[in-house]
Design an enzyme around this catalytic site. Structure first.
Site, mmCIF file in Angstrom:
data_model
loop_
_atom_site.group_PDB
_atom_site.id
_atom_site.type_symbol
_atom_site.label_atom_id
_atom_site.label_comp_id
_atom_site.label_asym_id
_atom_site.label_seq_id
_atom_site.Cartn_x
_atom_site.Cartn_y
_atom_site.Cartn_z
ATOM 1 N N GLN A 100 -34.185 30.567 -67.940
ATOM 2 C CA GLN A 100 -32.963 29.764 -67.165
ATOM 3 C C GLN A 100 -33.730 28.662 -66.153
ATOM 4 O O GLN A 100 -33.397 28.147 -65.772
ATOM 5 C CB GLN A 100 -32.193 30.856 -66.566
ATOM 6 N N HIS A 118 -32.132 25.348 -69.350
ATOM 7 C CA HIS A 118 -31.561 24.694 -68.323
ATOM 8 C C HIS A 118 -32.528 23.430 -68.021
ATOM 9 O O HIS A 118 -32.545 23.031 -66.738
ATOM 10 C CB HIS A 118 -31.122 25.441 -67.097
ATOM 11 N N CYS A 126 -32.888 8.387 -66.764
ATOM 12 C CA CYS A 126 -31.877 7.504 -66.140
ATOM 13 C C CYS A 126 -30.635 8.047 -66.276
ATOM 14 O O CYS A 126 -30.178 8.670 -67.430
ATOM 15 C CB CYS A 126 -32.170 6.179 -66.889
ATOM 16 N N CYS A 147 -33.986 3.029 -62.609
ATOM 17 C CA CYS A 147 -34.303 2.877 -63.934
ATOM 18 C C CYS A 147 -34.813 1.392 -64.009
ATOM 19 O O CYS A 147 -34.157 0.368 -64.108
ATOM 20 C CB CYS A 147 -32.998 3.255 -64.846
ATOM 21 N N GLY A 187 -34.954 39.332 -63.968
ATOM 22 C CA GLY A 187 -34.754 38.738 -62.851
ATOM 23 C C GLY A 187 -33.663 37.505 -62.792
ATOM 24 O O GLY A 187 -33.855 36.469 -62.269
HETATM 25 C C1 BV8 Z 1 -21.620 24.731 -69.433
HETATM 26 C C2 BV8 Z 1 -30.448 24.208 -63.389
HETATM 27 C C3 BV8 Z 1 -19.992 24.018 -70.792
HETATM 28 C C4 BV8 Z 1 -30.346 23.060 -62.531
HETATM 29 C C5 BV8 Z 1 -28.626 25.744 -63.283
HETATM 30 C C6 BV8 Z 1 -16.349 26.088 -63.641
HETATM 31 C C7 BV8 Z 1 -16.604 24.805 -63.635
HETATM 32 C C8 BV8 Z 1 -17.972 24.308 -64.058
HETATM 33 C C9 BV8 Z 1 -18.245 25.212 -64.751
HETATM 34 C C10 BV8 Z 1 -18.126 26.340 -65.050
HETATM 35 C C11 BV8 Z 1 -16.951 26.972 -64.364
HETATM 36 N N1 BV8 Z 1 -16.921 28.387 -64.633
HETATM 37 C C12 BV8 Z 1 -17.711 28.478 -65.670
HETATM 38 C C13 BV8 Z 1 -18.444 27.694 -65.702
HETATM 39 C C14 BV8 Z 1 -19.947 27.507 -66.622
HETATM 40 C C15 BV8 Z 1 -20.877 27.401 -65.696
HETATM 41 C C16 BV8 Z 1 -21.042 28.766 -65.113
HETATM 42 O O1 BV8 Z 1 -21.461 29.653 -65.884
HETATM 43 N N2 BV8 Z 1 -20.719 29.059 -63.749
HETATM 44 C C17 BV8 Z 1 -20.852 30.031 -63.190
HETATM 45 C C18 BV8 Z 1 -21.400 29.828 -61.802
HETATM 46 C C19 BV8 Z 1 -19.649 30.984 -63.131
HETATM 47 N N3 BV8 Z 1 -22.076 26.904 -66.759
HETATM 48 C C20 BV8 Z 1 -22.340 25.961 -66.874
HETATM 49 O O2 BV8 Z 1 -21.850 24.890 -66.212
HETATM 50 C C21 BV8 Z 1 -23.368 25.531 -68.039
HETATM 51 N N4 BV8 Z 1 -22.797 24.676 -68.637
HETATM 52 O O3 BV8 Z 1 -20.990 25.831 -69.559
HETATM 53 O O4 BV8 Z 1 -21.211 23.718 -70.124
HETATM 54 C C22 BV8 Z 1 -19.656 22.692 -71.280
HETATM 55 C C23 BV8 Z 1 -18.934 23.017 -72.497
HETATM 56 C C24 BV8 Z 1 -18.346 21.685 -72.844
HETATM 57 C C25 BV8 Z 1 -18.508 20.463 -72.471
HETATM 58 C C26 BV8 Z 1 -19.480 20.254 -71.605
HETATM 59 C C27 BV8 Z 1 -19.823 21.380 -70.949
HETATM 60 C C28 BV8 Z 1 -24.605 24.927 -67.281
HETATM 61 C C29 BV8 Z 1 -25.181 26.008 -66.475
HETATM 62 C C30 BV8 Z 1 -26.685 25.676 -66.040
HETATM 63 C C31 BV8 Z 1 -26.400 25.252 -64.522
HETATM 64 N N5 BV8 Z 1 -27.771 24.837 -64.028
HETATM 65 N N6 BV8 Z 1 -29.864 25.503 -62.952
HETATM 66 C C32 BV8 Z 1 -31.237 23.664 -61.128
HETATM 67 O O5 BV8 Z 1 -31.857 24.529 -61.304
HETATM 68 O O6 BV8 Z 1 -31.003 22.921 -60.208
HETATM 69 S S1 BV8 Z 1 -28.024 27.154 -63.185
HETATM 70 C C33 BV8 Z 1 -28.930 28.229 -62.111
HETATM 71 O O7 BV8 Z 1 -28.507 29.559 -61.986
HETATM 72 C C34 BV8 Z 1 -30.269 28.445 -62.383
HETATM 73 O O8 BV8 Z 1 -30.996 27.598 -63.151
HETATM 74 C C35 BV8 Z 1 -30.379 29.677 -62.950
HETATM 75 O O9 BV8 Z 1 -30.084 29.499 -64.290
HETATM 76 C C36 BV8 Z 1 -28.665 30.145 -63.246
HETATM 77 C C37 BV8 Z 1 -28.839 31.624 -62.838
HETATM 78 O O10 BV8 Z 1 -29.215 32.146 -61.621
HETATM 79 P P1 BV8 Z 1 -30.488 33.151 -61.872
HETATM 80 O O11 BV8 Z 1 -31.750 32.723 -62.379
HETATM 81 O O12 BV8 Z 1 -29.954 34.418 -62.326
HETATM 82 O O13 BV8 Z 1 -31.006 33.205 -60.359
HETATM 83 P P2 BV8 Z 1 -30.092 33.953 -59.264
HETATM 84 O O14 BV8 Z 1 -30.570 33.608 -57.875
HETATM 85 O O15 BV8 Z 1 -28.650 34.049 -59.392
HETATM 86 O O16 BV8 Z 1 -30.525 35.532 -59.308
HETATM 87 C C38 BV8 Z 1 -31.714 36.005 -59.049
HETATM 88 C C39 BV8 Z 1 -32.128 37.430 -59.675
HETATM 89 O O17 BV8 Z 1 -33.359 37.883 -59.489
HETATM 90 C C40 BV8 Z 1 -30.974 38.326 -58.852
HETATM 91 O O18 BV8 Z 1 -30.427 39.261 -59.692
HETATM 92 C C41 BV8 Z 1 -32.049 39.055 -57.732
HETATM 93 O O19 BV8 Z 1 -31.927 40.475 -57.676
HETATM 94 C C42 BV8 Z 1 -33.208 38.968 -58.813
HETATM 95 N N7 BV8 Z 1 -34.463 39.237 -58.302
HETATM 96 C C43 BV8 Z 1 -34.942 38.797 -57.006
HETATM 97 N N8 BV8 Z 1 -36.302 39.280 -56.667
HETATM 98 C C44 BV8 Z 1 -36.959 39.537 -57.952
HETATM 99 C C45 BV8 Z 1 -35.755 39.688 -58.795
HETATM 100 N N9 BV8 Z 1 -35.924 40.051 -60.221
HETATM 101 C C46 BV8 Z 1 -37.118 40.600 -60.602
HETATM 102 N N10 BV8 Z 1 -38.329 40.511 -59.814
HETATM 103 C C47 BV8 Z 1 -37.901 40.098 -58.420
HETATM 104 N N11 BV8 Z 1 -39.385 40.086 -57.590
HETATM 105 ZN ZN ZN Z 2 -31.337 3.163 -67.442
#
Ligand code: BV8
Ligand code: ZN
Length: 245
Positions: A100, A118, A126, A147, A187
């Site tokens: 991700q 992602h 653009c 662009c 992670g």
């Molecule tokens: C989609 C890229 C459908 C950008 C990211 C309401 C409105 C809109 C959408 C939704 C909604 N409800 C649900 C949705 C769907 C939504 C979603 O799931 N929302 C969630 C919040 C409820 N999903 C989407 O919108 C996706 N698209 O569904 O489209 C659709 C269908 C038809 C037509 C159109 C669309 C798109 C999701 C992608 C979003 N982009 N990132 C950027 O990077 O800026 S998401 C972002 O959070 C990250 O990229 C990552 O992928 C994601 C999850 O985060 P994690 O990687 O898990 O990181 P986090 O901080 O959360 O956790 C870290 C973990 O590591 C912790 O557990 C911690 O304990 C642990 N940790 C800490 N240290 C360590 C460790 N582990 C190991 N070792 C360590 N040392």
């Molecule tokens: Zn353009």
């Protein structure tokens, strides 16, 4: 920390192993996660920044946020967790790395095939005509580029909230999750869909699901095994046990 022999046994006979990573695997590289207390989103809210509406509402702020994250990523390097995953790909008949993360540290660590659910933070395109923007990005220049083809705003090639994931990547990830014998969720808080659904899909198709995370998450109780610790410590240990099994 002890690595249970059950996991080593299953890995030794696994035909297909899937590793899915989230921001936590890059935490030990100095890149803040999203949802940890001191995370990227502690102060700013994700919908405001990592979404189309957020970008349209305040393109300069969002662009600046990505430029800031690029600066941090440029100074970071893979950690032992990334390297252990790169090593693992040679140990199994079939190995799939699904991430991700957008930081490309897996590639820097030597993983040969990385399925980026992602997108990535390096490339840009653009916002209006989707033409890839190939000009060199000056990280000191916080102003938003436009662009050359249509004058539209330039955006990073990451997948924002509300945007579809790249179809081919998601399809591969789903097929691999159904097919694998062992699924390692490393992670990730397992809160963002459809990525968060993959360990559950693997489980429903009979995979042995392992979570590597210092904290509990929404999939901890579904997982067969929770290795509670940082991936940079746990994964090299798993690799070590595998090598000496
Ligand atoms: C989609 C890229 C459908 C950008 C990211 C309401 C409105 C809109 C959408 C939704 C909604 N409800 C649900 C949705 C769907 C939504 C979603 O799931 N929302 C969630 C919040 C409820 N999903 C989407 O919108 C996706 N698209 O569904 O489209 C659709 C269908 C038809 C037509 C159109 C669309 C798109 C999701 C992608 C979003 N982009 N990132 C950027 O990077 O800026 S998401 C972002 O959070 C990250 O990229 C990552 O992928 C994601 C999850 O985060 P994690 O990687 O898990 O990181 P986090 O901080 O959360 O956790 C870290 C973990 O590591 C912790 O557990 C911690 O304990 C642990 N940790 C800490 N240290 C360590 C460790 N582990 C190991 N070792 C360590 N040392
Ligand atoms: Zn353009």
């Amino acid at each position: 920390m002890e690595i249970p022999q059950e996991l080593i046994k299953r890995l030794l006979k696994a035909k297909h192993v899937v590793v899915m990573t989230g921001a936590g695997v890059s935490a030990e590289s100095g890149i803040k996660t999203f949802r940890d207390p001191d995370g990227l989103w502690a102060k700013l809210n994700p919908a405001q920044l990592a979404s189309v509406n957020g970008f349209m509402a305040n393109p300069e702020l969002v662009w600046e946020w990505y430029q800031h994250r690029r600066e941090i990523i440029n100074e970071s390097k893979p950690n032992p967790g990334h390297y252990a995953i790169a090593e693992m790909e040679k140990l199994f008949p079939k190995f799939s790395l699904i991430t991700q993360n957008v930081d490309r540290l897996h590639q820097q660590a030597g993983s040969s095939k990385v399925w980026e659910l992602h997108g990535n933070i390096i490339d840009n395109r653009c916002f209006t005509c989707s033409e890839p923007y190939t000009k060199e990005i000056d990280l000191n220049d916080k102003s938003l580029p436009s662009c050359p083809k249509c004058g539209g705003m330039i955006r990073p090639s990451v997948v924002w909230f509300g945007e579809m994931l790249p179809q081919k990547v998601l399809e591969y990830a789903e097929v691999a999750s159904k097919d694998c014998d062992v699924f390692l969720s490393v992670g990730t808080s397992a809160e963002v869909y459809p990525a968060a659904g993959l360990p559950l899909l693997a489980k429903s198709y009979g995979a042995y699901v392992v979570e590597v995370n210092p904290n509990r998450t929404s999939i901890t109780q579904t997982a067969d095994l929770h290795l509670q610790g940082p991936s940079g410590v746990v994964l090299p240990k798993v690799l070590e046990e595998l090598r000496h099994a």
